[in-house]
Structure formats: C-alpha cells, structure tokens
Design an enzyme around this catalytic site. Structure first.
Site, PDB file in Angstrom:
ATOM      1  N   GLY A  46       0.849  -1.180   0.000  1.00  0.00           N
ATOM      2  CA  GLY A  46       0.000   0.000   0.000  1.00  0.00           C
ATOM      3  C   GLY A  46       0.887   1.233   0.000  1.00  0.00           C
ATOM      4  O   GLY A  46       2.027   1.183   0.472  1.00  0.00           O
ATOM      5  N   GLN A  51       3.339   9.925   0.958  1.00  0.00           N
ATOM      6  CA  GLN A  51       4.590   9.179   1.126  1.00  0.00           C
ATOM      7  C   GLN A  51       5.557   9.399  -0.032  1.00  0.00           C
ATOM      8  O   GLN A  51       6.741   9.074   0.083  1.00  0.00           O
ATOM      9  CB  GLN A  51       4.304   7.678   1.253  1.00  0.00           C
ATOM     10  N   CYS A  93       5.778   0.237   7.878  1.00  0.00           N
ATOM     11  CA  CYS A  93       5.433   1.329   6.960  1.00  0.00           C
ATOM     12  C   CYS A  93       6.655   1.640   6.110  1.00  0.00           C
ATOM     13  O   CYS A  93       7.758   1.720   6.638  1.00  0.00           O
ATOM     14  CB  CYS A  93       5.009   2.554   7.770  1.00  0.00           C
ATOM     15  N   LEU A  94       6.439   1.826   4.822  1.00  0.00           N
ATOM     16  CA  LEU A  94       7.567   2.153   3.947  1.00  0.00           C
ATOM     17  C   LEU A  94       8.227   3.465   4.354  1.00  0.00           C
ATOM     18  O   LEU A  94       9.393   3.683   4.045  1.00  0.00           O
ATOM     19  CB  LEU A  94       7.098   2.237   2.490  1.00  0.00           C
ATOM     20  N   HIS A 135      -4.623   2.075   7.371  1.00  0.00           N
ATOM     21  CA  HIS A 135      -3.247   2.577   7.452  1.00  0.00           C
ATOM     22  C   HIS A 135      -3.018   3.666   6.395  1.00  0.00           C
ATOM     23  O   HIS A 135      -2.447   4.718   6.701  1.00  0.00           O
ATOM     24  CB  HIS A 135      -2.291   1.390   7.261  1.00  0.00           C
ATOM     25  N   GLU A 136      -3.482   3.401   5.159  1.00  0.00           N
ATOM     26  CA  GLU A 136      -3.231   4.368   4.077  1.00  0.00           C
ATOM     27  C   GLU A 136      -4.066   5.638   4.257  1.00  0.00           C
ATOM     28  O   GLU A 136      -3.587   6.748   3.992  1.00  0.00           O
ATOM     29  CB  GLU A 136      -3.509   3.743   2.709  1.00  0.00           C
ATOM     30  N   HIS A 139      -2.522   7.934   6.561  1.00  0.00           N
ATOM     31  CA  HIS A 139      -1.448   8.744   5.960  1.00  0.00           C
ATOM     32  C   HIS A 139      -2.010  10.051   5.396  1.00  0.00           C
ATOM     33  O   HIS A 139      -1.338  11.086   5.423  1.00  0.00           O
ATOM     34  CB  HIS A 139      -0.765   7.974   4.828  1.00  0.00           C
TER      35      HIS A 139
HETATM   36 NI    NI Z   1       2.606   3.572   5.864  1.00  0.00          NI
END
Ligand code: NI
Length: 179
Positions: A46, A51, A93-94, A135-136, A139
């Site tokens: 995701g 991000q 998380c990336l 989660h997304e 963000h």
């Molecule tokens: Ni994340």
C-alpha cells in the site's frame, strides 16, 4: 516508469493533512501509475500520495498475493464510513524503515471513494484489506501507525502468540507486507 522517492521519518509532508483531489481526469493517471511502480519497487502492499511527497488524497493498494479476492485498487478521496470490531496485528510502513508494532484497528470497514476513471465506489473490506485501507487513509490525515501503538497491545500479542492473526506491514518482509 519512474519510481518516486519515498518520504521517511520526520518528513513534514507525512504530517500534513492531504488535500482532496478536486478534479479527476487523465492527468492523474501517470502519477497513479508511478505510485504503483514505487510501491512495487519497495515491495510494499500500500502507498499513500504523501509518502511520495504529494499532499493529495490518493492511495494505492495491492494485496492480491495475499488475498486474491481484493484486486489492486487506486482510490481518490477515500473515506471510511463505517467500522466494525477490532483486531490486533503487526504493521510496518515504507516511510518508517525498520519499525514495526502491533496496531489495534477496526476489523471491518466500509469505504467509499473515487476510482481513477471518476466512478464512485463503495465496498466493505475485512482482514488485511481493512487494515491496509485504515493505514493508508491515516497517511492522508498525517497519522503514522506509530501514533497508534499502545503498550498494552504490544504485551497482549506477545503473551498470546497464537492469537496474533496476520502480520501486516507495507513491506513484504513479514507475512503480508507493508503499507
Ligand atoms: Ni505507511
């Protein structure tokens, strides 16, 4: 297809409330493609536009490898309109390399938003899909999963390993990957 730079850690864009997309047209499509490419290159499941430094309400998700019943999707201006239940699972998380934690989230969510072609979509999601969506969408509101960690949740899962359910992160270094 260019891979975009993923913003990490204290990047201010990760803490901003992203702006709604006002006009949905073909101009968005190359950016959404690049978001998918960036997510795949990072072995994520995701990714949210902030991000990659773009403070707009756009997310992409691909968990088909884990749950084929959820085809990959790009959502514009997504909103969670209903939640049911609670579930604990590990996330990463990336944008927070190397960080993991147990996050309590709704087990089922109803989401509405727009597809890249402008069509409205509304659907229910459970399991990993519900978690990645939450989660997304977090963000887009400047929220990182580390904001949601509670000591009692970390202990609960450690003391009951059998009940841990899936591991969820944006990367694939655990069962399911990372958002
Ligand atoms: Ni994340």
């Amino acid at each position: 297809m260019p891979v975009l730079e993923i913003q990490t850690d204290d990047a201010p864009v990760l803490r901003q409330r992203a702006a709604p997309v006002q006009e949905i047209n073909a101009d968005l499509h190359p950016f959404i493609k690049n978001m998918f490419e960036t997510m795949y290159a990072a072995e994520g499941i995701g990714l949210a536009a902030p991000q990659v430094g773009v403070s707009k309400r756009i997310i992409v998700i691909d968990i088909e490898k884990h749950l084929p019943e959820y085809p990959r999707i790009a959502l514009i201006n997504p909103v969670i309109t209903m939640t049911v239940g609670e579930e604990l699972a590990e996330e990463g998380c990336l944008s927070l390399p190397g960080v993991r934690g147990i996050v309590r989230r709704a087990a089922i969510v109803k989401v509405e938003g727009l597809l890249p072609n402008g069509d409205k979509i509304e659907f229910d999601a459970s399991n990993l899909m519900a978690r990645v969506l939450q989660h997304e969408i977090d963000h887009l509101n400047g929220i990182l999963f580390t904001d949601l960690l509670r000591p009692e949740d970390q202990e609960l899962l450690e003391s009951e390993p059998e009940s841990s359910g899936n591991t969820v992160t944006e990367n694939e270094d655990s069962l399911h990957g990372n958002e």
